[in-house]
Write a protein that holds these residues in place. Structure first.
Motif, PDB file in Angstrom:
ATOM      1  N   PRO A  61      21.806 -20.061  55.378  1.00 16.68           N
ATOM      2  CA  PRO A  61      21.781 -21.275  54.566  1.00 16.68           C
ATOM      3  C   PRO A  61      23.211 -21.617  54.156  1.00 16.68           C
ATOM      4  O   PRO A  61      23.960 -20.737  53.743  1.00 16.68           O
ATOM      5  CB  PRO A  61      20.960 -20.865  53.338  1.00 16.68           C
ATOM      6  CG  PRO A  61      20.124 -19.725  53.789  1.00 16.68           C
ATOM      7  CD  PRO A  61      20.933 -18.999  54.834  1.00 16.68           C
ATOM      8  N   GLY A  62      23.604 -22.862  54.350  1.00 17.85           N
ATOM      9  CA  GLY A  62      24.963 -23.271  53.986  1.00 17.85           C
ATOM     10  C   GLY A  62      25.942 -23.218  55.145  1.00 17.85           C
ATOM     11  O   GLY A  62      27.116 -23.542  55.007  1.00 17.85           O
ATOM     12  N   ALA A  63      25.461 -22.867  56.345  1.00 18.63           N
ATOM     13  CA  ALA A  63      26.353 -22.783  57.506  1.00 18.63           C
ATOM     14  C   ALA A  63      26.686 -24.164  58.067  1.00 18.63           C
ATOM     15  O   ALA A  63      27.545 -24.296  58.938  1.00 18.63           O
ATOM     16  CB  ALA A  63      25.726 -21.919  58.592  1.00 18.63           C
ATOM     17  N   LEU A 107      26.794 -23.623  46.328  1.00 17.75           N
ATOM     18  CA  LEU A 107      26.923 -23.859  44.889  1.00 17.75           C
ATOM     19  C   LEU A 107      27.450 -25.269  44.632  1.00 17.75           C
ATOM     20  O   LEU A 107      27.143 -25.886  43.624  1.00 17.75           O
ATOM     21  CB  LEU A 107      27.850 -22.810  44.260  1.00 17.75           C
ATOM     22  CG  LEU A 107      27.204 -21.434  44.086  1.00 17.75           C
ATOM     23  CD1 LEU A 107      28.249 -20.383  43.714  1.00 17.75           C
ATOM     24  CD2 LEU A 107      26.097 -21.485  43.025  1.00 17.75           C
ATOM     25  N   ASN A 108      28.209 -25.804  45.576  1.00 18.06           N
ATOM     26  CA  ASN A 108      28.754 -27.165  45.414  1.00 18.06           C
ATOM     27  C   ASN A 108      27.814 -28.239  45.926  1.00 18.06           C
ATOM     28  O   ASN A 108      28.064 -29.427  45.739  1.00 18.06           O
ATOM     29  CB  ASN A 108      30.093 -27.279  46.162  1.00 18.06           C
ATOM     30  CG  ASN A 108      31.169 -26.481  45.453  1.00 18.06           C
ATOM     31  OD1 ASN A 108      31.198 -26.461  44.229  1.00 18.06           O
ATOM     32  ND2 ASN A 108      32.020 -25.812  46.208  1.00 18.06           N
ATOM     33  N   ILE A 164      19.956 -19.023  45.789  1.00 18.78           N
ATOM     34  CA  ILE A 164      20.897 -18.891  46.914  1.00 18.78           C
ATOM     35  C   ILE A 164      20.976 -17.435  47.367  1.00 18.78           C
ATOM     36  O   ILE A 164      20.890 -17.137  48.559  1.00 18.78           O
ATOM     37  CB  ILE A 164      22.301 -19.390  46.511  1.00 18.78           C
ATOM     38  CG1 ILE A 164      22.306 -20.912  46.386  1.00 18.78           C
ATOM     39  CG2 ILE A 164      23.350 -18.937  47.528  1.00 18.78           C
ATOM     40  CD1 ILE A 164      23.585 -21.478  45.802  1.00 18.78           C
ATOM     41  N   ARG A 165      21.107 -16.532  46.391  1.00 19.39           N
ATOM     42  CA  ARG A 165      21.192 -15.100  46.741  1.00 19.39           C
ATOM     43  C   ARG A 165      19.944 -14.658  47.476  1.00 19.39           C
ATOM     44  O   ARG A 165      20.003 -13.946  48.475  1.00 19.39           O
ATOM     45  CB  ARG A 165      21.385 -14.250  45.472  1.00 19.39           C
ATOM     46  CG  ARG A 165      22.835 -13.929  45.188  1.00 19.39           C
ATOM     47  CD  ARG A 165      22.971 -12.754  44.226  1.00 19.39           C
ATOM     48  NE  ARG A 165      22.276 -12.985  42.977  1.00 19.39           N
ATOM     49  CZ  ARG A 165      22.775 -13.678  41.955  1.00 19.39           C
ATOM     50  NH1 ARG A 165      23.994 -14.186  42.029  1.00 19.39           N
ATOM     51  NH2 ARG A 165      22.087 -13.863  40.851  1.00 19.39           N
ATOM     52  N   PRO A 224      31.167 -16.485  57.217  1.00 14.82           N
ATOM     53  CA  PRO A 224      31.096 -15.382  56.252  1.00 14.82           C
ATOM     54  C   PRO A 224      30.263 -15.774  55.023  1.00 14.82           C
ATOM     55  O   PRO A 224      30.271 -16.940  54.609  1.00 14.82           O
ATOM     56  CB  PRO A 224      32.561 -15.151  55.845  1.00 14.82           C
ATOM     57  CG  PRO A 224      33.383 -15.865  56.853  1.00 14.82           C
ATOM     58  CD  PRO A 224      32.537 -16.937  57.454  1.00 14.82           C
ATOM     59  N   GLU A 225      29.567 -14.784  54.464  1.00 13.66           N
ATOM     60  CA  GLU A 225      28.630 -15.071  53.373  1.00 13.66           C
ATOM     61  C   GLU A 225      29.319 -15.688  52.149  1.00 13.66           C
ATOM     62  O   GLU A 225      28.757 -16.582  51.504  1.00 13.66           O
ATOM     63  CB  GLU A 225      27.871 -13.794  52.986  1.00 13.66           C
ATOM     64  CG  GLU A 225      26.737 -14.089  52.035  1.00 13.66           C
ATOM     65  CD  GLU A 225      25.696 -12.978  51.944  1.00 13.66           C
ATOM     66  OE1 GLU A 225      25.385 -12.353  52.977  1.00 13.66           O
ATOM     67  OE2 GLU A 225      25.208 -12.738  50.826  1.00 13.66           O
ATOM     68  N   ASP A 226      30.537 -15.234  51.804  1.00 14.67           N
ATOM     69  CA  ASP A 226      31.175 -15.814  50.612  1.00 14.67           C
ATOM     70  C   ASP A 226      31.474 -17.299  50.800  1.00 14.67           C
ATOM     71  O   ASP A 226      31.404 -18.093  49.858  1.00 14.67           O
ATOM     72  CB  ASP A 226      32.436 -15.027  50.203  1.00 14.67           C
ATOM     73  CG  ASP A 226      33.418 -14.863  51.349  1.00 14.67           C
ATOM     74  OD1 ASP A 226      32.963 -14.869  52.510  1.00 14.67           O
ATOM     75  OD2 ASP A 226      34.626 -14.729  51.097  1.00 14.67           O
TER      76      ASP A 226
END
Ligand code: AMP
Length: 200
Positions: free
Chosen positions: A9-11, A125-126, A137-138, A116-118
């Protein structure tokens, strides 16, 4: 072309799917978007799915698979599709393979967006979707690692891994180059097959 996109998620799968779908002339099918439409429209399916989306949990397979089956039966997917968010487990991947095989089809490629996950956590978050709180998210990242990442070895032979950090256009270009190469190989293969002398 029949394609699956995989990434945490977020990629940026949704953004890339829209660009690639337009370039390749195939529809972008996002199970997350389909679920959100159902939730927004307060359909029976949406009412069942809402609690899972809010918790960042996977919607049960009976609901998800039926929705995908229906979407892939629509005429616009006849020449191919780009699946974004499905399959998310190897069990769903088995269902997809069966669905395609029933029509004499199979996947052409699986594109992995590797980030990368970070970096993805920062992006999410944005983004500010209702399921983008730190805790959810986690949870979604953990589900990706435990349930979805096994698909990378499941699809080993079809996998095209794209490093998905940096400008959106550069990532799309890399993915398209890789997909055009797959398409050319497939076309060359089918030409060779149709012109090869038949065995007697
Ligand atoms: P996405 O937009 O792909 O991040 O999906 C948002 C949410 O929809 C996920 O967190 C799940 O709750 C649900 N979802 C999307 N695709 C699937 C799937 N293949 N299986 C189960 N749940 C899904």
């Amino acid at each position: 072309m029949r394609l699956v996109l995989i990434g945490p998620p977020g990629a940026g799968k949704g953004t890339q799917a829209a660009i690639l779908g337009t370039a390749l002339g195939i529809p972008h099918v996002s199970t997350g978007d389909l679920f959100r439409e159902h939730v927004g429209g307060r359909t029976p399916l949406g009412r069942r799915a809402a609690e899972y989306l809010d918790a960042g949990a996977l919607v049960p397979d009976d609901v998800t698979n039926a929705m995908v089956r229906e979407r892939l039966a629509a005429p616009d997917t006849g020449q191919g599709f780009l699946l974004d968010g499905f399959p998310r487990t190897t069990a769903q991947a088995d269902v997809l393979a069966e669905l395609l095989a029933a029509d004499g089809h199979r996947l052409d490629a699986v594109v992995e967006f590797d980030v990368p996950e970070d970096v993805v956590i920062e992006r999410l978050l944005n983004r500010g979707r209702t399921d983008d709180t730190a805790q959810v998210i986690r949870h979604r990242q953990q589900i990706y690692r435990s349930q979805t990442a096994p698909l990378l070895s499941y699809y080993e032979e079809l996998l095209l891994t794209i490093r998905a950090t940096g400008p959106v256009e550069d990532i799309a270009e890399q993915a398209l180059d890789a997909l055009y190469a797959v398409r050319e190989r497939r076309e060359a293969w089918s030409t060779a097959r149709s012109t090869a002398p038949r065995a007697t």
